[in-house]
Design a protein around this motif. Structure first.
Motif, short mmCIF file in Angstrom:
data_model
loop_
_atom_site.label_atom_id
_atom_site.label_comp_id
_atom_site.label_asym_id
_atom_site.label_seq_id
_atom_site.Cartn_x
_atom_site.Cartn_y
_atom_site.Cartn_z
N THR A 3 0.84 -1.20 0.00
CA THR A 3 0.00 0.00 0.00
C THR A 3 0.88 1.25 0.00
O THR A 3 2.01 1.24 0.48
CB THR A 3 -0.90 0.05 1.23
OG1 THR A 3 -0.10 0.23 2.41
CG2 THR A 3 -1.73 -1.22 1.36
N TYR A 4 0.32 2.32 -0.53
CA TYR A 4 1.02 3.61 -0.49
C TYR A 4 0.96 4.24 0.89
O TYR A 4 1.93 4.84 1.37
CB TYR A 4 0.42 4.57 -1.51
CG TYR A 4 0.74 4.24 -2.94
CD1 TYR A 4 2.04 4.37 -3.43
CD2 TYR A 4 -0.25 3.77 -3.80
CE1 TYR A 4 2.34 4.06 -4.75
CE2 TYR A 4 0.04 3.46 -5.12
CZ TYR A 4 1.33 3.60 -5.59
OH TYR A 4 1.63 3.28 -6.88
N LYS A 5 -0.18 4.10 1.56
CA LYS A 5 -0.40 4.81 2.82
C LYS A 5 0.57 4.39 3.90
O LYS A 5 1.05 5.24 4.68
CB LYS A 5 -1.85 4.58 3.30
CG LYS A 5 -2.19 5.37 4.56
CD LYS A 5 -3.65 5.17 4.94
CE LYS A 5 -3.99 5.97 6.20
NZ LYS A 5 -5.41 5.80 6.59
N ILE A 6 0.89 3.10 3.99
CA ILE A 6 1.74 2.61 5.07
C ILE A 6 3.10 2.13 4.56
O ILE A 6 4.14 2.54 5.07
CB ILE A 6 1.05 1.48 5.86
CG1 ILE A 6 -0.29 1.98 6.43
CG2 ILE A 6 1.97 0.98 6.98
CD1 ILE A 6 -0.15 3.11 7.43
N ASP A 7 3.11 1.29 3.54
CA ASP A 7 4.40 0.85 2.98
C ASP A 7 5.11 1.99 2.27
O ASP A 7 6.33 2.04 2.22
CB ASP A 7 4.19 -0.31 1.99
CG ASP A 7 4.53 -1.66 2.62
OD1 ASP A 7 5.00 -1.69 3.77
OD2 ASP A 7 4.34 -2.69 1.95
N GLY A 8 4.32 2.89 1.67
CA GLY A 8 4.92 4.02 0.95
C GLY A 8 5.19 3.73 -0.51
O GLY A 8 5.58 4.62 -1.27
N GLY A 55 19.67 10.50 11.16
CA GLY A 55 18.39 10.77 10.54
C GLY A 55 18.51 11.61 9.29
O GLY A 55 17.87 11.36 8.27
N GLU A 56 19.38 12.63 9.35
CA GLU A 56 19.57 13.51 8.20
C GLU A 56 20.12 12.74 7.01
O GLU A 56 19.72 12.95 5.86
CB GLU A 56 20.52 14.66 8.55
CG GLU A 56 19.95 15.67 9.53
CD GLU A 56 20.25 15.33 10.97
OE1 GLU A 56 20.15 16.25 11.82
OE2 GLU A 56 20.57 14.15 11.27
N SER A 57 21.08 11.84 7.27
CA SER A 57 21.69 11.07 6.20
C SER A 57 20.70 10.08 5.60
O SER A 57 20.63 9.90 4.38
CB SER A 57 22.92 10.34 6.72
OG SER A 57 23.59 9.66 5.70
N ALA A 58 19.92 9.43 6.46
CA ALA A 58 18.93 8.46 5.99
C ALA A 58 17.80 9.12 5.19
O ALA A 58 17.16 8.48 4.35
CB ALA A 58 18.34 7.70 7.17
N ARG A 59 17.57 10.38 5.45
CA ARG A 59 16.54 11.13 4.73
C ARG A 59 16.81 11.14 3.22
O ARG A 59 15.88 11.17 2.40
CB ARG A 59 16.50 12.56 5.26
CG ARG A 59 15.41 13.47 4.69
CD ARG A 59 15.57 14.87 5.27
NE ARG A 59 14.47 15.75 4.97
CZ ARG A 59 14.34 16.46 3.83
NH1 ARG A 59 15.28 16.36 2.88
NH2 ARG A 59 13.30 17.26 3.65
N ASN A 60 18.09 11.11 2.83
CA ASN A 60 18.44 11.21 1.42
C ASN A 60 17.84 10.09 0.57
O ASN A 60 17.39 10.32 -0.55
CB ASN A 60 19.97 11.19 1.26
CG ASN A 60 20.64 12.40 1.87
OD1 ASN A 60 20.04 13.47 1.95
ND2 ASN A 60 21.88 12.24 2.31
N ALA A 61 17.84 8.87 1.11
CA ALA A 61 17.31 7.74 0.34
C ALA A 61 15.82 7.92 0.08
O ALA A 61 15.35 7.69 -1.05
CB ALA A 61 17.57 6.43 1.08
N THR A 62 15.08 8.31 1.11
CA THR A 62 13.64 8.52 0.91
C THR A 62 13.39 9.64 -0.09
O THR A 62 12.51 9.54 -0.96
CB THR A 62 12.95 8.85 2.25
OG1 THR A 62 13.06 7.72 3.13
CG2 THR A 62 11.47 9.17 2.03
N GLU A 63 14.17 10.71 0.00
CA GLU A 63 14.01 11.82 -0.95
C GLU A 63 14.22 11.33 -2.39
O GLU A 63 13.45 11.67 -3.29
CB GLU A 63 15.00 12.93 -0.63
CG GLU A 63 14.88 14.14 -1.55
CD GLU A 63 15.86 15.24 -1.22
OE1 GLU A 63 15.62 16.39 -1.64
OE2 GLU A 63 16.87 14.97 -0.56
N ILE A 75 13.97 8.22 -3.54
CA ILE A 75 12.91 7.28 -3.91
C ILE A 75 11.63 8.02 -4.27
O ILE A 75 10.94 7.67 -5.24
CB ILE A 75 12.67 6.29 -2.76
CG1 ILE A 75 13.88 5.35 -2.62
CG2 ILE A 75 11.41 5.46 -3.02
CD1 ILE A 75 13.93 4.60 -1.31
N LEU A 76 11.30 9.05 -3.50
CA LEU A 76 10.09 9.82 -3.82
C LEU A 76 10.22 10.50 -5.18
O LEU A 76 9.24 10.63 -5.92
CB LEU A 76 9.85 10.87 -2.72
CG LEU A 76 9.42 10.32 -1.36
CD1 LEU A 76 9.34 11.43 -0.32
CD2 LEU A 76 8.11 9.55 -1.45
#
Length: 330
Positions: A165-170, A312-320, A322-323
């Motif tokens: 799902t998008y809502k929880i898995d993303g 946390g700041e470094s891990a943020r990069n991967a999500t950014e 992917i989005l």
């Protein structure tokens, strides 16, 4: 005597049992409780006291290990930080930048550590390759092909209502299975200046992608490709091919298996370990070595006041990144 760090695990899925096993192998740490809303308690965790929420925990503890579904990470992280507890979060840190920023802000406000389990950065030969890229020893990198071709059966997606799902898995394999290697890609090569992608759902009855590819264009001129899948039977170890002005190298599941760089000797004598978790066909993890490494670093950061390997700041990069892949489809 070194103080023992007392952890509460938040979430009681498969990965929670993995962390329990990892903590049990570390002399200066122990798991003292579990937060879970599930009525059925996994056998591996059944001997521990269970609580419905962090606010209801009545025992002494120093930190939490967040093992809830992706899109819920920020809820527990912020709650724990506001109670003055350190936070180690399973990957990805979360599925939106807004949620991640709340986690980072809460950890800074309350002066607690926020670490993320992107342990592939420090697995096998990856640190060596990172150092050689940064030093320019490999020559000019002009092409990178990253392939994370996993397989998950229907039972995997049916195992919980939030899966697929998008809502929880993303999203699908890009944010779930491949995020470890997208984090590694960003760590090695930085953020692409432009992304184009194509995603589809081919094998599973889910709302998110189960296969897709992205082309990454970098300021240096480097062209990267990333393929992520849970539809490719029977599932294959992750592979990264790096081509440079001096030759090429190939990483299979974090180990250099092919090397031909002009004037540079292969820096490793490692061979792939058949017991190392690849994630190719199952999410279950038997070897906890990498998780122990992340835990030991996290504990050291708490005790010394230093930084976590992956903040946390470094891990943020991967999500950014992917989005951007999700938002850059043809």
């Amino acid at each position: 005597m070194t103080k023992t760090i007392k952890f509460v695990i938040v979430g009681s899925g498969n990965i929670a049992s993995t962390y329990l096993s990892a903590v049990n192998n570390i002399s200066k740490a122990e798991v003292v409780g579990v937060v879970s809303r599930k009525s059925e308690k996994p056998k591996a965790l059944n001997h521990l006291p269970f609580f419905k929420s962090i606010s209801e925990v009545t025992i002494d503890f120093n930190a939490v290990i967040i093992c809830t579904p992706n899109g819920l990470h920020h809820i527990s992280a912020v709650e724990a930080a506001n109670k003055g507890k350190h936070v180690l979060c399973e990957k990805p840190i979360d599925i939106t930048l807004e949620a991640i920023d709340k986690m980072i802000e809460a950890s800074k406000k309350n002066d607690v550590k926020l670490g993320v389990a992107y342990q592939r950065r420090y697995s096998s030969d990856n640190p060596i390759v990172k150092k050689m890229i940064d030093s320019g020893e490999l020559g000019r990198v002009f092409s990178v092909d990253l392939s994370v071709k996993n397989y998950r059966d229907d039972a995997y997606y049916d195992s919980a209502p939030y899966r697929g799902t998008y809502k929880i898995d993303g999203g699908g394999p890009f944010i779930q299975q491949a995020c470890h290697y997208i984090d590694l890609y960003y760590w090695f090569f930085g953020k692409p200046k432009k992304l184009v992608s194509q995603l589809g759902t081919f094998v599973h009855d889910i709302e998110v992608e189960d296969h897709g590819a992205a082309i990454c264009l970098h300021d240096s001129g480097m062209i990267g490709t990333i393929t992520a899948s849970t539809a490719t039977k029977p599932g294959f170890p992750a592979k990264m091919e790096i081509y440079t002005s001096k030759g090429y190298l190939i990483l299979d599941n974090d180990v250099i298996t092919h090397w031909d760089i002009e004037g540079v000797e292969n820096p490793t004598a490692q061979t792939p370990n058949e017991n190392t978790h690849t994630g190719a066909a199952t999410a279950a993890v038997a070897d906890t070595t990498n998780h122990e490494m992340i835990l030991n670093d996290f504990i050291a950061a708490i005790q010394t006041g230093g930084d976590c390997l992956i903040s946390g700041e470094s891990a943020r990069n991967a999500t950014e990144m992917i989005l951007e892949i999700y938002n850059s489809q043809f």
